[in-house]
Design a protein around this motif. Structure first.
Motif, PDB file in Angstrom:
ATOM      1  N   VAL A 166       0.839  -1.202   0.000  1.00 45.49           N
ATOM      2  CA  VAL A 166       0.000   0.000   0.000  1.00 45.49           C
ATOM      3  C   VAL A 166       0.873   1.251   0.000  1.00 45.49           C
ATOM      4  N   GLY A 167       1.957   1.230   0.767  1.00 45.32           N
ATOM      5  CA  GLY A 167       2.875   2.364   0.787  1.00 45.32           C
ATOM      6  C   GLY A 167       3.505   2.614  -0.575  1.00 45.32           C
ATOM      7  N   SER A 168       3.839   1.554  -1.300  1.00 50.96           N
ATOM      8  CA  SER A 168       4.431   1.691  -2.637  1.00 50.96           C
ATOM      9  C   SER A 168       3.445   2.306  -3.622  1.00 50.96           C
ATOM     10  N   VAL A 169       2.174   1.907  -3.530  1.00 49.59           N
ATOM     11  CA  VAL A 169       1.150   2.464  -4.423  1.00 49.59           C
ATOM     12  C   VAL A 169       0.979   3.957  -4.159  1.00 49.59           C
ATOM     13  N   CYS A 170       0.970   4.353  -2.896  1.00 47.57           N
ATOM     14  CA  CYS A 170       0.854   5.777  -2.558  1.00 47.57           C
ATOM     15  C   CYS A 170       2.051   6.562  -3.075  1.00 47.57           C
ATOM     16  N   LEU A 171       3.229   5.992  -2.953  1.00 47.31           N
ATOM     17  CA  LEU A 171       4.435   6.659  -3.451  1.00 47.31           C
ATOM     18  C   LEU A 171       4.363   6.828  -4.965  1.00 47.31           C
ATOM     19  N   PHE A 172       3.868   5.821  -5.657  1.00 49.17           N
ATOM     20  CA  PHE A 172       3.725   5.893  -7.116  1.00 49.17           C
ATOM     21  C   PHE A 172       2.713   6.964  -7.513  1.00 49.17           C
ATOM     22  N   LEU A 173       1.712   7.202  -6.660  1.00 48.41           N
ATOM     23  CA  LEU A 173       0.672   8.183  -6.957  1.00 48.41           C
ATOM     24  C   LEU A 173       1.239   9.598  -7.046  1.00 48.41           C
ATOM     25  N   LEU A 174       2.402   9.836  -6.464  1.00 47.29           N
ATOM     26  CA  LEU A 174       3.005  11.169  -6.525  1.00 47.29           C
ATOM     27  C   LEU A 174       3.431  11.529  -7.944  1.00 47.29           C
ATOM     28  N   VAL A 175       3.686  10.525  -8.785  1.00 45.41           N
ATOM     29  CA  VAL A 175       4.144  10.791 -10.155  1.00 45.41           C
ATOM     30  C   VAL A 175       3.064  11.501 -10.976  1.00 45.41           C
ATOM     31  N   PRO A 176       1.844  10.952 -11.094  1.00 45.07           N
ATOM     32  CA  PRO A 176       0.811  11.704 -11.832  1.00 45.07           C
ATOM     33  C   PRO A 176       0.464  13.030 -11.166  1.00 45.07           C
ATOM     34  N   SER A 177       0.606  13.108  -9.833  1.00 50.82           N
ATOM     35  CA  SER A 177       0.314  14.361  -9.146  1.00 50.82           C
ATOM     36  C   SER A 177       1.246  15.477  -9.608  1.00 50.82           C
ATOM     37  N   ILE A 178       2.514  15.146  -9.823  1.00 52.10           N
ATOM     38  CA  ILE A 178       3.475  16.142 -10.290  1.00 52.10           C
ATOM     39  C   ILE A 178       3.088  16.668 -11.670  1.00 52.10           C
ATOM     40  N   PHE A 179       2.710  15.767 -12.576  1.00 49.74           N
ATOM     41  CA  PHE A 179       2.340  16.173 -13.927  1.00 49.74           C
ATOM     42  C   PHE A 179       1.065  17.023 -13.930  1.00 49.74           C
ATOM     43  N   VAL A 180       0.063  16.589 -13.170  1.00 51.41           N
ATOM     44  CA  VAL A 180      -1.211  17.313 -13.132  1.00 51.41           C
ATOM     45  C   VAL A 180      -1.016  18.718 -12.574  1.00 51.41           C
ATOM     46  N   ASN A 181      -0.262  18.848 -11.489  1.00 50.81           N
ATOM     47  CA  ASN A 181      -0.106  20.155 -10.858  1.00 50.81           C
ATOM     48  C   ASN A 181       0.873  21.060 -11.600  1.00 50.81           C
ATOM     49  N   THR A 182       1.781  20.491 -12.372  1.00 52.03           N
ATOM     50  CA  THR A 182       2.625  21.312 -13.244  1.00 52.03           C
ATOM     51  C   THR A 182       1.780  21.969 -14.331  1.00 52.03           C
ATOM     52  N   TYR A 183       0.860  21.204 -14.900  1.00 54.15           N
ATOM     53  CA  TYR A 183      -0.066  21.750 -15.895  1.00 54.15           C
ATOM     54  C   TYR A 183      -0.957  22.817 -15.261  1.00 54.15           C
ATOM     55  N   LEU A 184      -1.427  22.558 -14.047  1.00 49.78           N
ATOM     56  CA  LEU A 184      -2.282  23.505 -13.342  1.00 49.78           C
ATOM     57  C   LEU A 184      -1.550  24.820 -13.101  1.00 49.78           C
ATOM     58  N   ALA A 185      -0.302  24.761 -12.688  1.00 52.49           N
ATOM     59  CA  ALA A 185       0.477  25.973 -12.407  1.00 52.49           C
ATOM     60  C   ALA A 185       0.643  26.823 -13.662  1.00 52.49           C
ATOM     61  N   ARG A 186       0.907  26.167 -14.778  1.00 53.37           N
ATOM     62  CA  ARG A 186       1.119  26.899 -16.031  1.00 53.37           C
ATOM     63  C   ARG A 186      -0.151  27.604 -16.507  1.00 53.37           C
ATOM     64  N   LYS A 187      -1.279  26.920 -16.415  1.00 56.74           N
ATOM     65  CA  LYS A 187      -2.544  27.490 -16.871  1.00 56.74           C
ATOM     66  C   LYS A 187      -3.078  28.550 -15.905  1.00 56.74           C
ATOM     67  N   SER A 188      -2.953  28.312 -14.615  1.00 51.06           N
ATOM     68  CA  SER A 188      -3.550  29.221 -13.646  1.00 51.06           C
ATOM     69  C   SER A 188      -2.822  30.563 -13.594  1.00 51.06           C
ATOM     70  N   LYS A 189      -1.537  30.597 -13.947  1.00 55.30           N
ATOM     71  CA  LYS A 189      -0.810  31.878 -13.962  1.00 55.30           C
ATOM     72  C   LYS A 189      -1.461  32.846 -14.953  1.00 55.30           C
ATOM     73  N   SER A 190      -1.807  32.339 -16.125  1.00 58.20           N
ATOM     74  CA  SER A 190      -2.450  33.182 -17.135  1.00 58.20           C
ATOM     75  C   SER A 190      -3.841  33.624 -16.697  1.00 58.20           C
ATOM     76  N   LEU A 191      -4.619  32.716 -16.122  1.00 64.43           N
ATOM     77  CA  LEU A 191      -5.973  33.049 -15.681  1.00 64.43           C
ATOM     78  C   LEU A 191      -5.955  34.036 -14.519  1.00 64.43           C
TER      79      LEU A 191
END
Length: 276
Positions: free
Chosen positions: A141-166
């Motif tokens: 379970v700990g390994s799955v949670c650690l792996f979940l950080l990978v998509p989180s980085i991609f999603v929030n990088t996209y969010l940061a780029r778009k939200s700056k303009s808005l």
């Protein structure tokens, strides 16, 4: 700009954040103490309940102290910061309406220090403690949670780029709000508030989509946790409670990231305005 505020108030912020961090750390061990208390009560080893009581009282002590100290520190910071910035804006020849709009935006600096910095601290400690605890309770379970950080980085990088303009478009309107409200034209006032609402909705939609993407992966974590528990024999009730509590701590920390990213983007645009 934010660096100068932090430097001038470094000692006060150190004390405030120290109390907040202490409360956050203690609260992260609350599920583990509760799990021990449950297992101890079922085994008639009642001394284990003392750990839960001690953890609770310590957490409350930190949190109450942090709230009382923080209220005084952050109101003082805003008073000093807003006064200095408004005086500087007058010296640059800005109009009174523009200065008033900018003073309102400056509240976001203090909001960041008062709400978002502690939020970042809670997210970081929550993620760290939850992953370590889950690896100790169940490495899969700990390994799955650690792996979940990978998509989180991609999603929030996209969010940061778009939200700056808005946020830049939203702040354009907010900075001129006092100037618009000086006019008595209903149509112009309506267009202003409609424009503000449009950009707020776009930001809310962007944050909601980021949250939705992450929740798809969260489902996987709970599915794996339930599957792992079904594979074990004689699992104690307190252990089950601890595992799922730390999963919720982990998920709660992940869910806080989009809001913090939004605020950082907004603060970055405000910093550009004040510094220009």
């Amino acid at each position: 700009m934010i660096n100068s505020v932090v430097k001038r108030n470094s000692f006060s912020l150190f004390i405030t954040y120290g109390l907040m961090f202490g409360g956050s750390i203690v609260s992260q061990f609350y599920p583990l103490a509760t799990g021990f208390a449950i297992n101890g009560a079922l085994a008639k080893e009642y001394y284990s309940i003392a750990w839960l009581c001690a953890c609770h009282f310590l957490m409350v002590g930190f949190q109450v102290s942090a709230k009382m100290v923080g209220a005084r520190v952050f109101t003082r910071i805003y008073t000093d910061f807003a006064t200095g910035t408004v005086v500087a804006s007058h010296s640059r020849g800005l109009t009174a309406s523009r200065i008033a709009g900018r003073a309102a935006l400056l509240r976001e600096y203090v909001t960041f220090l008062e709400r978002d910095v502690p939020g970042i601290m809670r997210s970081v400690t929550g993620l760290s403690v939850a992953i370590v605890a889950l690896f100790w309770l169940d490495p899969t379970v700990g390994s799955v949670c650690l792996f979940l950080l990978v998509p989180s980085i991609f999603v929030n990088t996209y969010l940061a780029r778009k939200s700056k303009s808005l946020n830049r478009r939203l702040n354009d309107r907010l900075e001129r709000e006092v100037e618009v409200l000086e006019f008595k034209e209903e149509g112009r006032i309506h267009n202003h508030f409609r424009g503000v609402s449009v950009w707020r909705v776009k930001l809310a939609d962007l944050e909601a989509k980021s949250f939705g993407y992450m929740e798809i992966f969260v489902i996987v974590v709970f599915a794996v946790a339930l599957w792992r528990l079904s594979m074990k024999n004689g699992v104690q009730a307190g252990t089950v409670y601890s595992i799922f509590s730390y999963i919720w701590y982990f998920v709660g920390s992940i869910d806080q990231i989009p809001r913090v990213v939004q605020q950082i983007s907004k603060l970055s645009d405000i910093n550009d305005r004040v510094s220009s």
